[in-house]
Each structure stands twice: as C-alpha cells, then as structure tokens.
Design a protein around this motif. Structure first.
Motif, mmCIF file in Angstrom:
data_model
loop_
_atom_site.group_PDB
_atom_site.id
_atom_site.type_symbol
_atom_site.label_atom_id
_atom_site.label_comp_id
_atom_site.label_asym_id
_atom_site.label_seq_id
_atom_site.Cartn_x
_atom_site.Cartn_y
_atom_site.Cartn_z
ATOM 1 N N HIS A 41 -13.225 0.299 -0.160
ATOM 2 C CA HIS A 41 -12.014 1.123 -0.341
ATOM 3 C C HIS A 41 -12.033 1.816 -1.699
ATOM 4 O O HIS A 41 -11.100 1.708 -2.498
ATOM 5 C CB HIS A 41 -10.748 0.275 -0.217
ATOM 6 C CG HIS A 41 -10.642 -0.487 1.061
ATOM 7 N ND1 HIS A 41 -10.696 0.120 2.293
ATOM 8 C CD2 HIS A 41 -10.496 -1.813 1.307
ATOM 9 C CE1 HIS A 41 -10.573 -0.803 3.236
ATOM 10 N NE2 HIS A 41 -10.459 -1.978 2.672
ATOM 11 N N ASP A 82 2.705 1.877 3.085
ATOM 12 C CA ASP A 82 3.750 0.921 3.454
ATOM 13 C C ASP A 82 5.067 1.202 2.749
ATOM 14 O O ASP A 82 6.134 0.855 3.265
ATOM 15 C CB ASP A 82 3.300 -0.506 3.119
ATOM 16 C CG ASP A 82 2.166 -0.974 4.009
ATOM 17 O OD1 ASP A 82 2.055 -0.457 5.135
ATOM 18 O OD2 ASP A 82 1.381 -1.838 3.580
ATOM 19 N N THR A 137 -6.227 -2.280 0.070
ATOM 20 C CA THR A 137 -6.475 -2.158 1.503
ATOM 21 C C THR A 137 -5.924 -0.828 1.985
ATOM 22 O O THR A 137 -4.758 -0.521 1.754
ATOM 23 C CB THR A 137 -5.792 -3.305 2.273
ATOM 24 O OG1 THR A 137 -6.203 -4.561 1.731
ATOM 25 C CG2 THR A 137 -6.165 -3.242 3.749
ATOM 26 N N ALA A 138 -6.761 -0.047 2.649
ATOM 27 C CA ALA A 138 -6.290 1.219 3.205
ATOM 28 C C ALA A 138 -5.493 0.957 4.472
ATOM 29 O O ALA A 138 -5.679 -0.057 5.152
ATOM 30 C CB ALA A 138 -7.479 2.126 3.507
ATOM 31 N N GLY A 178 0.826 -1.188 0.000
ATOM 32 C CA GLY A 178 0.000 0.000 0.000
ATOM 33 C C GLY A 178 0.866 1.245 0.000
ATOM 34 O O GLY A 178 2.059 1.212 0.333
ATOM 35 N N GLU A 179 0.249 2.369 -0.371
ATOM 36 C CA GLU A 179 1.012 3.615 -0.462
ATOM 37 C C GLU A 179 1.599 4.025 0.882
ATOM 38 O O GLU A 179 2.643 4.683 0.935
ATOM 39 C CB GLU A 179 0.116 4.725 -1.014
ATOM 40 C CG GLU A 179 -0.235 4.531 -2.487
ATOM 41 C CD GLU A 179 -0.962 5.720 -3.077
ATOM 42 O OE1 GLU A 179 -1.136 6.713 -2.342
ATOM 43 O OE2 GLU A 179 -1.338 5.661 -4.246
ATOM 44 N N SER A 196 -3.243 -7.188 -3.872
ATOM 45 C CA SER A 196 -2.496 -5.938 -3.955
ATOM 46 C C SER A 196 -2.695 -5.186 -2.649
ATOM 47 O O SER A 196 -3.813 -5.120 -2.128
ATOM 48 C CB SER A 196 -2.966 -5.068 -5.116
ATOM 49 O OG SER A 196 -2.364 -3.784 -5.048
ATOM 50 N N GLY A 197 -1.586 -4.624 -2.110
ATOM 51 C CA GLY A 197 -1.716 -3.811 -0.915
ATOM 52 C C GLY A 197 -2.541 -2.566 -1.160
ATOM 53 O O GLY A 197 -3.048 -1.949 -0.224
ATOM 54 N N ARG A 198 -2.685 -2.198 -2.442
ATOM 55 C CA ARG A 198 -3.459 -0.999 -2.758
ATOM 56 C C ARG A 198 -4.949 -1.242 -2.638
ATOM 57 O O ARG A 198 -5.740 -0.309 -2.744
ATOM 58 C CB ARG A 198 -3.108 -0.521 -4.167
ATOM 59 C CG ARG A 198 -1.624 -0.243 -4.354
ATOM 60 C CD ARG A 198 -1.353 0.380 -5.711
ATOM 61 N NE ARG A 198 0.067 0.422 -5.981
ATOM 62 C CZ ARG A 198 0.721 -0.434 -6.754
ATOM 63 N NH1 ARG A 198 0.059 -1.401 -7.349
ATOM 64 N NH2 ARG A 198 2.009 -0.343 -6.944
ATOM 65 N N ARG A 200 -5.096 3.648 -7.350
ATOM 66 C CA ARG A 200 -5.297 4.531 -6.203
ATOM 67 C C ARG A 200 -6.681 4.381 -5.587
ATOM 68 O O ARG A 200 -7.046 5.119 -4.682
ATOM 69 C CB ARG A 200 -5.057 5.983 -6.607
ATOM 70 C CG ARG A 200 -3.639 6.277 -7.065
ATOM 71 C CD ARG A 200 -3.333 7.750 -6.970
ATOM 72 N NE ARG A 200 -3.422 8.227 -5.591
ATOM 73 C CZ ARG A 200 -3.580 9.513 -5.269
ATOM 74 N NH1 ARG A 200 -3.701 10.428 -6.211
ATOM 75 N NH2 ARG A 200 -3.628 9.882 -3.997
ATOM 76 N N SER A 216 -9.612 3.566 9.156
ATOM 77 C CA SER A 216 -8.788 3.556 7.955
ATOM 78 C C SER A 216 -8.478 4.978 7.508
ATOM 79 O O SER A 216 -9.312 5.879 7.623
ATOM 80 C CB SER A 216 -9.484 2.800 6.816
ATOM 81 O OG SER A 216 -10.624 3.492 6.360
#
Length: 723
Positions: free
Chosen positions: A633, A189, A471-472, A186-187, A467-469, A414, A605
């Motif tokens: 999300h 991380d 998940t907030a 995620g952004e 994808s980590g993106r 995003r 979140s």
C-alpha cells in the motif's frame, strides 16, 4: 437513503440487514439471486437464503437488485474490463512485432502516412501517433465473443453474505464501531462515519472517541443537532472547523475556512473558551497550527464576543501577541542540556510523547543510570499509553533488534513511501529487552478474556491494523506488512482507471527481482512477453474507462519477487481521476475465461494516493517454491510524467527490500498473548464449528457460529487493538 445505508452496512460488515417485504414463496427467486451472486464470487448464507425464501418474489428481486449492484462494485465488476489484445492472454505478440504491425497499418493509412514518414526520416517514432496504438480496436462485446467460458474451480473465491439485524440496529452498531475505533480510520471510512454520525448523533454513543479525526466528524453532527460537543483540546475545535468547511480533519492539508453562521461561531468560541478555562496550559497546543488558527480567527471574529475571553487568547497566541510556552520546547531545552533524566521525568506527563521519544532517549543517554531512568519512566506510564502507540513502539523495538543492511523506510499518513540509510546507533540489548517485556505485559493485561479461541490459520500472519491508513479500501485487502499465501497456477493483475477530464495514461507493469533484489526482467508496454508472463497491451486514454492486465504462470517464473506497479505516464493523478483501482486474480491452469472474472478476484483495492507510482503489494517465492504476498500500500513520488518501470526499478527495489525485511506485529502475536498458555486455542480447518460460544478470529466468518460468539474478521480487525 435507506438503500445507501444498507449498502454501507453490507460493504463494512458483509451482512445484509433483515430483508423486508410481504410474505410469500420466494424460494425460486432466492436461488436465482444466489446463483447471480456466485458469478461475482459471493454467496448467501444458509440463514439468509432461508429468510429470503419466505418473502414474495417481488421482495426478493428488489433486494437482489440492490445487493448485486453493491457487491459488483466491491469486486470491481461494475465496469466493463476490455483488453487491447482481443484474446488476451493468448496470442500476445512480441513487443517489436506488435510495434511493426502498428507501423505497417499507419503507413497504409492515407491520413497518417505522411506524418509517420516524416518522423522516420528524423530517426524517432512516437508510438502515440500511430492510429492503432493505445486505443481499443474492438468493442467489449467483440472481446467477450472471442473468449472461452470460465471453467468453475473449487479454488474460486466465495465470500459469504450473512443475515444481519434490523437496518437501524446495524447502523447503530457500525456507527459505534467506527466512531469508537482505537485506531485511525482510512480516508474512505471517514466519509462513511460522517453519514452514520448524521443519523446517530442523538442515539447511543461510544464510551470514548480516542481518535481525534473521528471526534471531529462526530462533533460536526452533534453541532448540527444541538448536542454537547466532545472537546478537550483547542485542536479539537480546529478540526471541527475544518469539518464544517469541508476540509481535511487530519490537518495535513490546508483548509479554506468558509463563512460560518453566528450560531456555529458561538458554538466554536464557547468550546475554545471552555477548554482553555479548564486548563490554560492547552494554549501551548496552538503553536503546532498557528497559521490555521490565525485564518480561523478571521472567520470567528472573537472580538465580537467578550464573554469568552479565553477563546480570544487562543488567537492572540497564534498571532504571537501572547506567550504560551509549548511542552515540546521545554523538552527540547532539557535535551539540549543533555539532561536525559529530567527530560524523561517531564515526558511522563505526556505518555504518548515519551513513548515516541524512547529510542532517541536511550541512544543519547550518557550512562546506564540515565537509561534505567528512561526505562523506569516508560514502565510507569505504560498503562496511560494508547494501545495503538504501545504496539507501534513494541514493533519498532522488535525491528531494532535485527542486524541488517536494509535501509530505513518511512511511510506518511497518505501512504507515500521513501527510504534512507539507517545510521542510528544501536539501542543496548538489555534495555531493549526490558522494554519489550514491559510492553508485552501491559498489552496482555489489556486484552479481554477470550474464552475458547477458534482461529483461521490464514489470519495468523496478518499485520495488526495499527492505522486504517495502512489499508486501502476494497475487497480482501490486508494491512500493510501482512503476509498471505497464494494458491493457484496463474496470477493475473488488473488496473482500471477512468479519467475526469484530461487525457490520462496509466501503465500496469510488473518488476521481477532476483533474491538479492536485483532486476531479473519486467512486463510492461515495452516488454509485452517474458518468461511465464503476458501483458494485455497499452491503453493510452480512458474517457470511458480503460483496463490493463498482466498474466503470469507461476511455475514458469524464475524470479524470487514479483512487484506489480501502476505508473502514471500522463494525465491525472490517482486522487484526481474519476475512479481507479488495482487488484489480482488467481486461476488454475485450464480455467480460461474473460480477462476479468469477478469470482477469481482475490483482492481489489482503490488507488487514491500521492505520487506517480503505486505499489500495492509484492509476491515472494519461498524456499519451498510456494508463493506468498506481502502487502505494501505504497506510493512513490516518481517524476512529473512518463513514469516507466525501467526508470524506477532501483527505487522500487529499495523500498520493497526495506518492507519485505521489516517484521510487523501480527495477529499471531496477540493470540499468543491472549492464550497465555491457559486458553483453549483451536485452528479452524473449514469444517463444522463448535456448538458453544467462541472468540473466532479469521479472514471471513464461517457459518454456524454460536450467537453469543465474538467474531473478528477483516471487516472489524481493528477491534483487536486494545484501547
């Protein structure tokens, strides 16, 4: 620095690195620390409590101060949550009654009276011009005094903090996990990985770094300490250059390249030269990012370094001075000629691209022989495809099997979402089923031997974090598409924001939908009360931070769906404000308490995304009357200003329907593959755990697991995704 690293480890792992300090009798201080944590919904594990009890009181208090600061921020309790109506959710007036009350006070105010009368004479009244509208009329302390004490409930959230290892060991383990992740982070991380890479660049490294953005962050740290760079494409060098300039390593947003020192320029050019010298075909990758490469060339001055001629070729291709036919253009030529078999054969040399094109190839194939060639090519290269792509394609074809009128939903990196009608022809069922069987077999082959599986049932319907993106960042946040149960009588949403410099007005709303996704009603600043619901009141500016709440008695809600949303009415965007986050609490009917009680928070979140409307999740009532949440999300584009729930109800309902009716691959799917009918699978009921090593998969780690157990929780759920 050690304190920030300890906080970073705690946020990612819910483990506290071994507390240090002189020995002593810290038992009393440790119990007080535990009690303070419980007010925020956290608790020390028995092992951690014992460790702290053997330290001096001063050492315990030092650890407590740092830890409490971190956990309160994790749950959103680091700020003051005031409400416009002082005794919310009690005594919330009807909307018209409240507006008339504000109007009456304005007419009694000598400074505002003339302006209000002028507006009324013209038949229009701006609520924001009323002195008592949109601004807190009481202090935070006055609000606390007006609220009853929270009554403790067995249903309150308790997140256990466990004893970790030495800080250095925890840092190294976390670095290896993030850097070697098989799925994009995620952004939020990526900055953490940058911090860790700076500390660990010369230490142990993961066997591979498959995600390119992660590799760029690691390469930045390696360049700084003179270690060998990890490069195998020209785009790796471009991403590294973006990292060095503080830009976007995902390459979604343009980066303004900074002036680079000569050693850095030499390092980048040498890397480019080596990549192209080893495989000249890599020059074709330049086409996808011609403009960034041209701008980078202006900073690197490749003409000053004739010893690296292959690096100069990269920029010649970017400027159009050298031809490098791209792989995609060759594929497109074959497709234009309707040579499906030839295209499938060529795509075998790029397995990931072949898998992403499977739906298209099967749809446009002229006959069964061509479809057989496509399926055969996919089966042949499946072992070379990343696990993330393998599972994404498996999920895609699973949903292609369902006949539905739901629109097709698109979500970018995003979280920006939109829907379109799905006019694609069907994929033949036999070919789809053959592919699904092959994908299942390949995934099963890659999964490690699990031994004895111990499963928390609540994790079964959690979507695989491909994808980590999806998940907030936050606490208790599940990947997009996950389903979780909602226990409790009352549901309370909250939003907090603090503007950076411009006056900013966020509006918390909830759209209530019927079973067919048509609108039932809504809660917002224009509708403060509805069946079973209360809104805390409109706050229109946040120089010192502001909060809004919605409280719902679930047994009184007649709708099928509850869709909380945050609309930007005016001011700064979600990624421009100093801080903004959303969450929800669950309470039993008689708990009372402040509008915000951290131990009742189930999820918090961060809101950092594009668009003007945030859709964190949707709540759905099943046929049995029980409520579940499905995680979204998503951010919708909205309009430039004055976004309101009334205006976006149609677009919101379309997106909600598309995602509610889409079926994600979940943890249950992987567990079924892992067990294979031969592995013992036990469902954990919250009681004692086995004495032997197990593979535990759950939302949170239970106490007492054997030290040799493999533990998968929300914090490292990505480890389930095979490489």
């Amino acid at each position: 620095m050690a304190q920030s690293l300890e906080s970073l480890v705690l946020r990612h792992t819910h483990r506290l690195p071994i507390p240090r300090g002189s020995a002593g009798d810290g038992a009393t201080a440790a119990r007080q620390f535990d009690a303070a944590l419980m007010t925020a919904g956290f608790k020390l594990s028995a092992e951690l409590l014992e460790r702290l009890s053997g330290l001096s009181e001063a050492a315990v208090l030092h650890t407590a101060r740092r830890t409490l600061r971190t956990v309160r921020e994790m749950v959103g309790d680091h700020v003051r949550h005031n409400s416009y109506f002082i005794d919310f959710p009690a005594n919330v007036p009807d909307t018209e009654e409240f507006w008339m009350r504000c109007l009456g006070k304005a007419l009694d105010d000598g400074t505002a009276r003339e302006n209000v009368l002028t507006q009324l004479a013209h038949g229009v009244l701006n609520l924001l011009s009323l002195p008592t509208y949109g601004r807190y009329q009481h202090t935070y302390e006055e609000m606390l005094a007006a609220q009853d004490e929270l009554i403790a409930s067995a249903g309150d959230r308790v997140t256990v903090l466990h004893l970790g290892r030495d800080l250095d060991d925890e840092i190294t383990e976390l670095y290896l996990a993030l850097a070697g992740s098989t799925t994009p982070l995620g952004e939020d991380d990526l900055p953490d990985l940058k911090v860790l890479a700076g500390r660990c660049a010369l230490g142990p490294q993961p066997e591979s770094i498959p995600v390119r953005e992660n590799r760029a962050v690691v390469n930045e740290a390696r360049l700084g300490v003179g270690a060998e760079l990890l490069l195998d494409t020209v785009t790796d060098v471009l991403r590294l250059a973006c990292a060095l300039s503080g830009g976007d390593v995902t390459l979604r947003e343009p980066t303004r390249f900074l002036a680079l020192s000569r050693p850095v320029r030499r390092g980048l050019l040498a890397g480019l030269d080596a990549v192209v010298a080893a495989n000249p075909a890599k020059l074709a990758d330049v086409h996808a990012y011609r403009e960034p490469f041209k701008r980078l060339g202006e900073r690197l001055h490749p003409h000053e370094y004739p010893r690296w001629p292959h690096a100069a070729e990269v920029f010649a291709v970017a400027r159009g001075e050298k031809e490098a036919r791209s792989f995609d253009s060759r594929v497109e030529k074959l497709l234009d000629e309707f040579d499906i078999t030839g295209a499938a054969k060529l795509l075998k040399s790029a397995p990931g691209k072949l898998f992403r094109a499977l739906d298209l190839l099967l749809r446009i194939a002229a006959d069964q022989a061509e479809r057989d060639a496509v399926v055969a090519a996919a089966v042949e290269v499946a072992p070379k495809v990343s696990g993330r792509v393998l599972l994404s394609v498996r999920e895609h074809f699973h949903n292609r099997d369902r006949e539905t009128e739901a629109p097709r939903v698109f979500v970018n990196r995003r979280g920006r979402g939109w829907v379109m009608p799905d006019h694609r022809p069907a994929v033949p069922a036999a070919d789809r089923d053959r592919l699904i069987a092959a994908l299942d077999a390949e995934t099963r082959r890659r999964l490690p031997a699990a031994g004895r599986l111990l499963i928390d049932p609540d994790v079964l319907d959690v979507a695989l974090p491909l994808s980590g993106r999806a998940t907030a960042a936050g606490l208790g946040v599940l990947p997009r598409g996950s389903v979780s149960k909602v226990d409790g009588d009352r549901l309370r949403f909250f939003v907090y924001w603090k503007e950076t410099e411009d006056g900013t007005d966020y509006d918390l709303s909830a759209l209530l939908l019927h079973r067919d996704y048509s609108t039932d009603s809504w809660l917002s600043y224009t509708s403060l009360t509805t069946v079973g619901g209360r809104h805390s009141g409109d706050v229109t500016e946040a120089p010192d931070g502001a909060s809004e709440f919605i409280d719902l008695s679930l047994d009184r809600v007649r709708s099928t769906f509850i869709v909380p949303q945050v609309n930007i009415f005016a001011g700064e965007g979600f990624d421009e404000v100093e801080e903004s986050f959303f969450g929800f609490m669950v309470r039993d009917g008689e708990q009372k308490g402040r509008p915000f009680e951290p131990r009742t928070v189930r999820m918090k979140s961060e809101m950092r995304g594009p668009g003007k409307v945030a859709l964190p999740l949707v709540f759905r009532r099943g046929d049995d009357g029980r409520w579940h949440a499905k995680w979204l999300h998503l951010y919708l584009k909205g309009i430039s200003s004055a976004n309101r729930v009334e205006e976006n109800q149609v677009s919101v309902s379309k997106v909600v329907r598309a995602l509610v009716e889409r079926e994600q691959l979940t943890v249950r799917y992987l567990i079924d593959l892992m067990s294979g009918g031969t592995t013992a699978v036990d469902l954990w009921d919250g009681g004692p755990v086995p004495d032997e090593p197990v593979t535990y998969i759950g939302l949170e780690r239970p106490e007492g697991l054997h030290t040799d157990s493999r533990i998968i929780t929300l914090e490292n759920l990505r480890d389930l995704i095979p490489g």
